[in-house]
Design a protein around this motif. Structure first.
Motif, mmCIF file in Angstrom:
data_model
loop_
_atom_site.group_PDB
_atom_site.id
_atom_site.type_symbol
_atom_site.label_atom_id
_atom_site.label_comp_id
_atom_site.label_asym_id
_atom_site.label_seq_id
_atom_site.Cartn_x
_atom_site.Cartn_y
_atom_site.Cartn_z
ATOM 1 N N PRO A 139 -1.304 50.920 73.404
ATOM 2 C CA PRO A 139 0.001 51.309 72.870
ATOM 3 C C PRO A 139 1.118 50.493 73.529
ATOM 4 N N GLY A 140 2.135 50.201 72.777
ATOM 5 C CA GLY A 140 3.294 49.481 73.312
ATOM 6 C C GLY A 140 3.215 47.975 73.192
ATOM 7 N N GLN A 141 2.061 47.398 73.429
ATOM 8 C CA GLN A 141 1.852 45.957 73.314
ATOM 9 C C GLN A 141 2.749 45.124 74.241
ATOM 10 N N ASP A 142 3.194 45.709 75.358
ATOM 11 C CA ASP A 142 4.049 44.965 76.290
ATOM 12 C C ASP A 142 3.339 43.745 76.861
ATOM 13 N N CYS A 143 2.043 43.855 77.085
ATOM 14 C CA CYS A 143 1.275 42.726 77.629
ATOM 15 C C CYS A 143 1.248 41.557 76.648
ATOM 16 N N VAL A 144 1.158 41.847 75.367
ATOM 17 C CA VAL A 144 1.147 40.793 74.349
ATOM 18 C C VAL A 144 2.536 40.171 74.233
ATOM 19 N N LYS A 145 3.561 41.013 74.296
ATOM 20 C CA LYS A 145 4.941 40.547 74.149
ATOM 21 C C LYS A 145 5.412 39.701 75.325
ATOM 22 N N SER A 146 4.702 39.758 76.462
ATOM 23 C CA SER A 146 5.152 38.993 77.627
ATOM 24 C C SER A 146 4.975 37.489 77.439
ATOM 25 N N GLY A 147 4.133 37.076 76.507
ATOM 26 C CA GLY A 147 4.011 35.658 76.170
ATOM 27 C C GLY A 147 3.162 34.849 77.137
ATOM 28 N N TRP A 148 3.414 33.545 77.126
ATOM 29 C CA TRP A 148 2.636 32.582 77.907
ATOM 30 C C TRP A 148 3.204 32.455 79.309
ATOM 31 N N HIS A 149 2.290 32.274 80.291
ATOM 32 C CA HIS A 149 2.688 32.082 81.683
ATOM 33 C C HIS A 149 1.851 30.959 82.293
ATOM 34 N N LYS A 150 2.491 30.196 83.225
ATOM 35 C CA LYS A 150 1.770 29.105 83.890
ATOM 36 C C LYS A 150 2.155 28.943 85.353
ATOM 37 N N ASP A 151 3.148 29.671 85.829
ATOM 38 C CA ASP A 151 3.643 29.491 87.193
ATOM 39 C C ASP A 151 2.880 30.331 88.204
ATOM 40 N N THR A 152 2.608 29.736 89.353
ATOM 41 C CA THR A 152 1.962 30.440 90.452
ATOM 42 C C THR A 152 2.784 31.667 90.832
ATOM 43 N N GLY A 153 2.088 32.760 91.075
ATOM 44 C CA GLY A 153 2.762 33.984 91.495
ATOM 45 C C GLY A 153 3.128 34.915 90.365
ATOM 46 N N ARG A 154 3.035 34.473 89.138
ATOM 47 C CA ARG A 154 3.348 35.328 87.986
ATOM 48 C C ARG A 154 2.158 36.212 87.667
ATOM 49 N N SER A 155 2.438 37.302 86.950
ATOM 50 C CA SER A 155 1.378 38.222 86.519
ATOM 51 C C SER A 155 1.654 38.697 85.105
ATOM 52 N N ILE A 156 0.591 39.013 84.417
ATOM 53 C CA ILE A 156 0.669 39.700 83.134
ATOM 54 C C ILE A 156 -0.050 41.027 83.341
ATOM 55 N N VAL A 157 0.590 42.117 82.970
ATOM 56 C CA VAL A 157 0.044 43.440 83.259
ATOM 57 C C VAL A 157 -0.092 44.246 81.978
ATOM 58 N N CYS A 158 -1.235 44.920 81.839
ATOM 59 C CA CYS A 158 -1.451 45.904 80.781
ATOM 60 C C CYS A 158 -1.740 47.227 81.483
ATOM 61 N N LEU A 159 -0.722 48.060 81.626
ATOM 62 C CA LEU A 159 -0.891 49.316 82.350
ATOM 63 C C LEU A 159 -1.891 50.267 81.688
ATOM 64 N N PRO A 160 -1.873 50.426 80.353
ATOM 65 C CA PRO A 160 -2.842 51.358 79.761
ATOM 66 C C PRO A 160 -4.296 50.969 80.028
ATOM 67 N N ASN A 161 -4.583 49.676 80.113
ATOM 68 C CA ASN A 161 -5.941 49.216 80.375
ATOM 69 C C ASN A 161 -6.180 48.947 81.857
ATOM 70 N N ARG A 162 -5.161 49.204 82.682
ATOM 71 C CA ARG A 162 -5.248 48.985 84.134
ATOM 72 C C ARG A 162 -5.678 47.553 84.446
ATOM 73 N N LEU A 163 -5.053 46.599 83.743
ATOM 74 C CA LEU A 163 -5.412 45.191 83.816
ATOM 75 C C LEU A 163 -4.242 44.383 84.367
ATOM 76 N N GLU A 164 -4.557 43.428 85.244
ATOM 77 C CA GLU A 164 -3.561 42.486 85.732
ATOM 78 C C GLU A 164 -4.171 41.090 85.733
ATOM 79 N N LEU A 165 -3.441 40.144 85.154
ATOM 80 C CA LEU A 165 -3.814 38.738 85.214
ATOM 81 C C LEU A 165 -2.874 38.080 86.213
ATOM 82 N N ARG A 166 -3.410 37.591 87.324
ATOM 83 C CA ARG A 166 -2.607 36.956 88.377
ATOM 84 C C ARG A 166 -2.814 35.453 88.337
#
Length: 133
Positions: free
Chosen positions: A91-118
Motif C-alpha cells: 500500500p502507498g507505493q512510496d518505495c516505487v515513487k522514490s525513483g532511481w538512486h546511485k549515490d553511496t549512503g542512499r537508501s530505498i525503503v519499503c516499510l510494509p515489506n520491511r525492506l531496505e535497499l542500501r
C-alpha cells in the motif's frame, strides 16, 4: 493645537552591522555548500536488507531485475549503475515513487515489506551522523 508629527528614531546601519550581516551570510553559504553538496560518490553495490537481515548484495555494474518476497513483493531493477524499486504490491507505493538512486549512503525503503535497499561502496563512504545507545 496638537502636533501630529511624532518623531521616531531613525534606524541607521553602521559599519559593524554590515560586517556582522556579511559574516552571517558567508557562514550560511559555507554551511550550505558543506552539508548540501557532500562528497557522495556513485555506489558500487546495493545491499538488500529485510527484517534487519542482509539478504544479498548485488553490484550496480551488472544490470538485473529480481523480486524480493515477504509480506508483499518488490521488483528491484538495477540498470546503468543505479537502482530502483520498479513495482510493488504494497500500500502507498512510496518505495516505487522514490525513483532511481546511485549515490553511496542512499537508501530505498519499503516499510510494509520491511525492506531496505542500501547503496554502498564507491568513492566516498558516508560519515557516521549519529550514535545511539
Amino acid at each position: 493645537m496638537r502636533n501630529d508629527k511624532h518623531t521616531q528614531p531613525r534606524l541607521t546601519l553602521c559599519r559593524g552591522d554590515i560586517l556582522a550581516a556579511a559574516l552571517i551570510f558567508l557562514a550560511a553559504v559555507a554551511l550550505l555548500v558543506y552539508f548540501g553538496t557532500g562528497a557522495r560518490g556513485n555506489a558500487a553495490t546495493v545491499q538488500v536488507w529485510q527484517d534487519g537481515t542482509l539478504q544479498g548484495e548485488y553490484p550496480l555494474a551488472v544490470d538485473r531485475e529480481f523480486v524480493v518476497a515477504g509480506r508483499y513483493h518488490n521488483t528491484v531493477q538495477i540498470q546503468n549503475g543505479r537502482v530502483c524499486i520498479l513495482d510493488a504490491d504494497c500500500p502507498g507505493q512510496d518505495c516505487v515513487k522514490s525513483g532511481w538512486h546511485k549515490d553511496t549512503g542512499r537508501s530505498i525503503v519499503c516499510l510494509p515489506n520491511r525492506l531496505e535497499l542500501r547503496l554502498a561502496g564507491g568513492a566516498a563512504e558516508p560519515e557516521i551522523d549519529g550514535v545511539t545507545g
